[in-house]
Design a protein around this motif. Structure first.
Motif, PDB file in Angstrom:
ATOM      1  N   ARG A 196      86.233 -15.649 -10.790  1.00  0.00           N
ATOM      2  CA  ARG A 196      85.048 -14.880  -9.945  1.00  0.00           C
ATOM      3  C   ARG A 196      85.925 -14.716  -8.465  1.00  0.00           C
ATOM      4  N   ARG A 212      88.586 -12.325  -8.309  1.00  0.00           N
ATOM      5  CA  ARG A 212      88.143 -10.923  -8.222  1.00  0.00           C
ATOM      6  C   ARG A 212      87.985 -10.831  -6.943  1.00  0.00           C
ATOM      7  N   GLU A 213      86.986 -11.683  -6.170  1.00  0.00           N
ATOM      8  CA  GLU A 213      86.496 -11.289  -4.827  1.00  0.00           C
ATOM      9  C   GLU A 213      87.731 -11.264  -3.900  1.00  0.00           C
ATOM     10  N   THR A 247      84.758  -5.134  -7.504  1.00  0.00           N
ATOM     11  CA  THR A 247      83.377  -5.330  -8.064  1.00  0.00           C
ATOM     12  C   THR A 247      83.632  -5.787  -9.720  1.00  0.00           C
ATOM     13  N   ALA A 248      82.563  -6.327  -9.915  1.00  0.00           N
ATOM     14  CA  ALA A 248      82.566  -6.347 -11.634  1.00  0.00           C
ATOM     15  C   ALA A 248      82.815  -5.025 -12.369  1.00  0.00           C
ATOM     16  N   GLU A 249      82.118  -4.124 -11.916  1.00  0.00           N
ATOM     17  CA  GLU A 249      81.953  -2.812 -12.369  1.00  0.00           C
ATOM     18  C   GLU A 249      83.411  -2.029 -12.520  1.00  0.00           C
ATOM     19  N   GLU A 250      84.148  -2.238 -11.351  1.00  0.00           N
ATOM     20  CA  GLU A 250      85.484  -1.717 -11.233  1.00  0.00           C
ATOM     21  C   GLU A 250      86.387  -2.532 -12.094  1.00  0.00           C
ATOM     22  N   GLN A 299      80.591  -4.225 -18.120  1.00  0.00           N
ATOM     23  CA  GLN A 299      80.230  -4.927 -16.728  1.00  0.00           C
ATOM     24  C   GLN A 299      79.615  -6.172 -17.124  1.00  0.00           C
ATOM     25  N   SER A 330      80.516 -10.338 -16.289  1.00  0.00           N
ATOM     26  CA  SER A 330      79.482 -10.974 -15.539  1.00  0.00           C
ATOM     27  C   SER A 330      79.292 -12.704 -16.451  1.00  0.00           C
TER      28      SER A 330
END
Length: 285
Positions: free
Chosen positions: A19, A22-23, A28-31, A40, A44
């Motif tokens: 996480r 990614r941040e 985003t998690a969707e991307e 997605q 998560s």
């Protein structure tokens, strides 16, 4: 005893690191899901540690996040490998709350509020048997015994010679008065709680009936804390068909404040032990 590699905790730590990457990348998690052609919800679940993470997942995610340091990739790959090992509880088959057991096994401290029953880590075998049989009337004798064995095995954390789990329990007076398994079972159970409460790493307080409404009126919950600062505290709320794990700082803080109010409203340690012993004597009559 806790094993050197706890798969539940490894998954959780790995998810937190993924996480963070990614941040850092500003995605985003969707991307990420779109890039990897997955759902997605999978991203998560990987990040919250509720799903096993394969080394292929780690490789693909590191590629998306453009992680150039091979040492970081290798470390995450090793964590993924460790996360797929089995904890001691897997030997007992399918345990509904196995995620919680994994967290409890690695926790440094546990604060719990129980409104109806004696908390599992302080239960005697006869009490645990009667409780499980009553709560799950359609469960087979074999499954009841399996659950009891797991419960007794969990108690090794508070009886360990080195680094035992620090346990703080607030029991509602109802848990002392609710007769589970008969008066003899209850007497022995309460005597056991009173004895365990004298250990330096175990604190037991009783919330008496005359307190009235209080912050824990909505039900049982536990707060787990870990020695490694990389592991955030977790609030665990047990459900009938599924459990809830809260890890966001505001949620944990809210339940922590609630717990402080419960401790303040409960009888002190000496008064609590005296009440437990007095009720135990009532069951002897």
């Amino acid at each position: 005893m806790a094993s050197s590699v706890n798969p539940t905790v490894r998954r959780r730590r790995l998810g937190q690191e993924l996480r963070r990457l990614r941040e850092q990348k500003g995605m985003t998690a969707e991307e990420v899901a779109e890039r990897l052609l997955v759902s997605q919800s999978k991203i998560s679940r990987l990040e919250n540690g509720r799903r096993s993470i394969s080394q292929r997942d780690v490789r693909d995610l590191c590629g998306v996040y453009e992680v150039e340091d091979q040492r970081i990739v290798d470390s995450l790959m090793q964590m993924a490998k460790d996360s797929r090992q089995q904890g001691w509880w897997h030997a007992f088959g399918d345990i509904p709350y196995s995620v919680y057991i994994g967290l409890e096994t690695d926790a440094e401290s546990l604060r719990t509020y129980e409104p109806q029953i004696i908390t599992g880590l302080l239960q005697t075998r006869p009490y645990a048997e009667a409780l499980i049989q009553g709560a799950l009337p359609e469960t087979s004798v074999a499954d009841v015994e399996k659950r009891v064995q797991v419960r007794i095995r969990r108690q090794e954390r508070i009886s360990a010679e080195h680094n035992p789990l620090r346990l703080w329990v607030v029991l509602d007076e109802a848990s002392l008065r609710r007769v589970v398994g008969g008066k003899q079972v209850m007497r022995e159970q309460l005597e056991h709680v009173a004895e365990m409460s004298q250990l330096p790493h175990i604190t037991v307080q009783v919330l008496p009936f005359d307190v009235g409404a209080h912050p824990g009126i909505n039900g049982q919950y536990s707060i787990l804390e870990f020695a490694d600062t990389a592991d955030s505290s977790v609030v665990y709320i047990e459900g009938v068909t599924s459990d809830l794990y809260l890890e966001k700082a505001p949620d944990v803080q809210k339940y922590t404040v609630m717990y402080e109010h419960l401790r303040a409203q409960a009888l002190n340690v000496e008064q609590s032990r005296q009440l437990i012993e007095d009720v135990a004597k009532e069951y002897a009559r």
